[in-house]
Design a protein around this motif. Structure first.
Motif, mmCIF file in Angstrom:
data_model
loop_
_atom_site.group_PDB
_atom_site.id
_atom_site.type_symbol
_atom_site.label_atom_id
_atom_site.label_comp_id
_atom_site.label_asym_id
_atom_site.label_seq_id
_atom_site.Cartn_x
_atom_site.Cartn_y
_atom_site.Cartn_z
ATOM 1 N N ASP A 1 0.123 -1.975 -5.593
ATOM 2 C CA ASP A 1 -1.189 -2.497 -6.015
ATOM 3 C C ASP A 1 -1.765 -1.696 -7.178
ATOM 4 O O ASP A 1 -2.497 -2.233 -8.003
ATOM 5 N N GLN A 2 -1.414 -0.397 -7.243
ATOM 6 C CA GLN A 2 -1.961 0.455 -8.309
ATOM 7 C C GLN A 2 -1.049 0.505 -9.540
ATOM 8 O O GLN A 2 -1.446 1.008 -10.587
ATOM 9 N N LEU A 3 0.179 0.009 -9.402
ATOM 10 C CA LEU A 3 1.131 0.053 -10.516
ATOM 11 C C LEU A 3 1.173 -1.261 -11.300
ATOM 12 O O LEU A 3 1.685 -1.297 -12.421
ATOM 13 N N PRO B 1 -3.531 -4.628 -14.894
ATOM 14 C CA PRO B 1 -4.877 -4.954 -14.383
ATOM 15 C C PRO B 1 -5.147 -6.451 -14.278
ATOM 16 O O PRO B 1 -6.064 -6.859 -13.570
ATOM 17 N N ARG C 1 -10.862 6.520 -1.292
ATOM 18 C CA ARG C 1 -11.576 6.927 -2.510
ATOM 19 C C ARG C 1 -12.309 5.742 -3.133
ATOM 20 O O ARG C 1 -13.409 5.877 -3.620
ATOM 21 N N GLN C 2 -11.657 4.526 -3.071
ATOM 22 C CA GLN C 2 -12.347 3.356 -3.597
ATOM 23 C C GLN C 2 -13.601 3.068 -2.782
ATOM 24 O O GLN C 2 -14.628 2.682 -3.317
ATOM 25 N N LYS D 1 -12.224 -6.763 -0.023
ATOM 26 C CA LYS D 1 -11.224 -5.738 0.232
ATOM 27 C C LYS D 1 -11.738 -4.865 1.381
ATOM 28 O O LYS D 1 -12.961 -4.719 1.550
ATOM 29 N N GLY E 1 2.437 1.810 -3.283
ATOM 30 C CA GLY E 1 1.479 1.913 -4.388
ATOM 31 C C GLY E 1 1.602 0.786 -5.402
ATOM 32 O O GLY E 1 1.063 0.877 -6.506
ATOM 33 N N TYR F 1 -5.119 0.182 4.228
ATOM 34 C CA TYR F 1 -5.936 0.847 3.205
ATOM 35 C C TYR F 1 -6.309 2.255 3.662
ATOM 36 O O TYR F 1 -6.358 3.186 2.857
ATOM 37 N N GLU G 1 -4.472 -9.132 -9.491
ATOM 38 C CA GLU G 1 -5.171 -8.605 -8.313
ATOM 39 C C GLU G 1 -4.467 -9.124 -7.061
ATOM 40 O O GLU G 1 -4.247 -10.323 -6.919
ATOM 41 N N ARG H 1 -6.775 4.681 0.528
ATOM 42 C CA ARG H 1 -7.645 3.937 -0.383
ATOM 43 C C ARG H 1 -9.126 4.220 -0.075
ATOM 44 O O ARG H 1 -9.999 3.514 -0.544
ATOM 45 N N MET I 1 0.837 -1.209 0.000
ATOM 46 C CA MET I 1 0.000 0.000 0.000
ATOM 47 C C MET I 1 0.872 1.259 0.000
ATOM 48 O O MET I 1 0.606 2.224 -0.716
#
Ligand code: SF4
Length: 371
Positions: A47-49, A52, A363-364, A325, A45, A356, A55, A361, A42
């Motif tokens: 997980d975001q890099l 797709p 925003r999710q 999640k 980052g 998170y 997971e 996180r 986290m």
């Protein structure tokens, strides 16, 4: 800072991510079973890099989070006794039991002390012979050797007013337990480097073979994690259910044999209940019979009878199995924050919900809650 900054190298991490992108062809769900790795993912980052197709889901790798509510209630009952000094790592004090936490016992006048090692607790026992000093011995295989040493030291020094409330859990049985659950969908595991530094990884090949799931040992820095994920994706894409070590600077196949011998001298395997998951056969440690004097539950058998209830709002059991999640919990960032935690995964510094929340996180969560 050698051996630290070089594993936080941005260019190297980006190159590994590019290699992962070039390798991955199909969707894969990858689970790490380590709260430290969850936080590092986290924080950096990763997980975001990642592409797709990949997971990341977070398994039951935070020892504070998986300690069952019954044991917190037993700790609260012990800490409330006037003849006991209760000692624990700081994280455990805020973990909610079914009615109270250890902080509230301390606030009400209970003698609850934060320590940084079981040997600190042993010193308190030496200095306070009129009280029984109980140490809350939680953790995976990483903390078991130090706790075993404290018990051996107590015996060697003739200290009889020392006991441990044992809540030790072990990683390989929980991987097997998760793979037995039809609802848990995991294609590959990242194994925690610190656990394997102690235990080696010789216990993993039979699991990989039985459940047809690759397992890669990896560390905690972004480069370590990216290397581990790359190795896992290579094994997954090649259809190879094998075990690999991507943390060679710290881990060997056989692990730390003297530490394993100390664990085996003091503890034996037992069934353990995991918070939110249930009882997993032979997934923890208990003190051997010859150390019964140092077992807080045998010394105070009345605390073993406590029945406990979980918060009905908290879905941390599903989070700990990688089935949800944290931002899918309706309470995340609303009723449940690090200041007002409803579950252990928000309390612990290693918990997935805390990770998170801490690394933005929310925003999710807002996007899901607005749908
Ligand atoms: S956000 Fe809070 S209530 Fe929801 S699962 Fe996590 S700890 Fe439990």
């Amino acid at each position: 800072m050698k051996y630290l900054t070089e594993y936080r190298d941005g260019d190297l991490t980006r190159r590994l991510l590019a290699e992962i992108r070039a390798t991955v062809k199909r969707p894969w769900r990858i689970m790490e079973v380590c709260g430290g790795q969850t936080h590092s993912i986290m924080k950096s980052g990763l997980d975001q890099l990642l592409p797709p197709e990949i997971e990341l889901v977070h398994g039951p790798g935070c020892p504070v989070c998986v300690t069952p509510v019954e044991l917190i209630d037993r700790a609260v009952a012990l800490a409330s006794r006037p003849d006991v000094i209760f000692t624990s790592y700081g994280d455990m004090l805020r973990v909610p039991g079914s009615r109270r936490d250890l902080f509230s016992v301390k606030a009400a006048g209970g003698d609850v002390r934060i320590v940084y090692s079981p040997l600190d607790a042993l010193k308190i026992a030496r200095d306070n012979p009129a009280k029984t000093v109980v140490f809350f011995a939680i953790g995976f295989e990483t903390t078991a050797p130090a706790n075993a040493m404290a018990v051996l030291q107590a015996r060697a020094q003739g200290i009889q007013n020392f006991a441990v409330l044992v809540s030790h859990v072990t990683v390989p049985p929980v991987i097997a337990g998760l793979m037995e659950e039809a609802e848990v969908q995991v294609d590959g595991f990242l194994a925690a480097g610190h656990v394997c530094s102690v235990m080696g990884y010789w216990e993993y090949p039979p699991l990989a073979e039985k459940y047809r799931v690759p397992i890669v040992v990896t560390g905690f820095e972004p480069v370590d994690l990216a290397r581990g994920i790359l190795k896992l994706v290579q094994l997954l894409e090649a259809g190879r259910a094998e075990v690999a070590n991507a943390y060679e600077r710290s881990v060997t196949l056989e692990g730390n044999r003297p530490a394993q011998a100390v664990i085996a001298q003091v503890f034996e395997r037992c069934d353990r209940k995991w918070r939110g998951i249930g009882t997993i056969p032979m997934s923890g440690y208990q003190l051997r019979e010859e150390f019964a004097l140092y077992d807080a539950e045998r010394r105070f058998p009345e605390v073993g009878q406590i029945a406990a209830e979980e918060s009905s709002l908290c879905i941390s059991g599903l989070v700990l199995q990688g089935r949800r999640k944290p931002y899918e919990c309706p309470a995340f960032g609303r009723q449940c924050t690090p200041q007002t935690p409803l579950g252990a995964t928000m309390v612990s510094s290693e918990g997935a919900c805390a990770a998170y929340y801490r690394y933005g996180r929310q925003r999710q969560a807002q996007a899901i809650q607005q749908d």
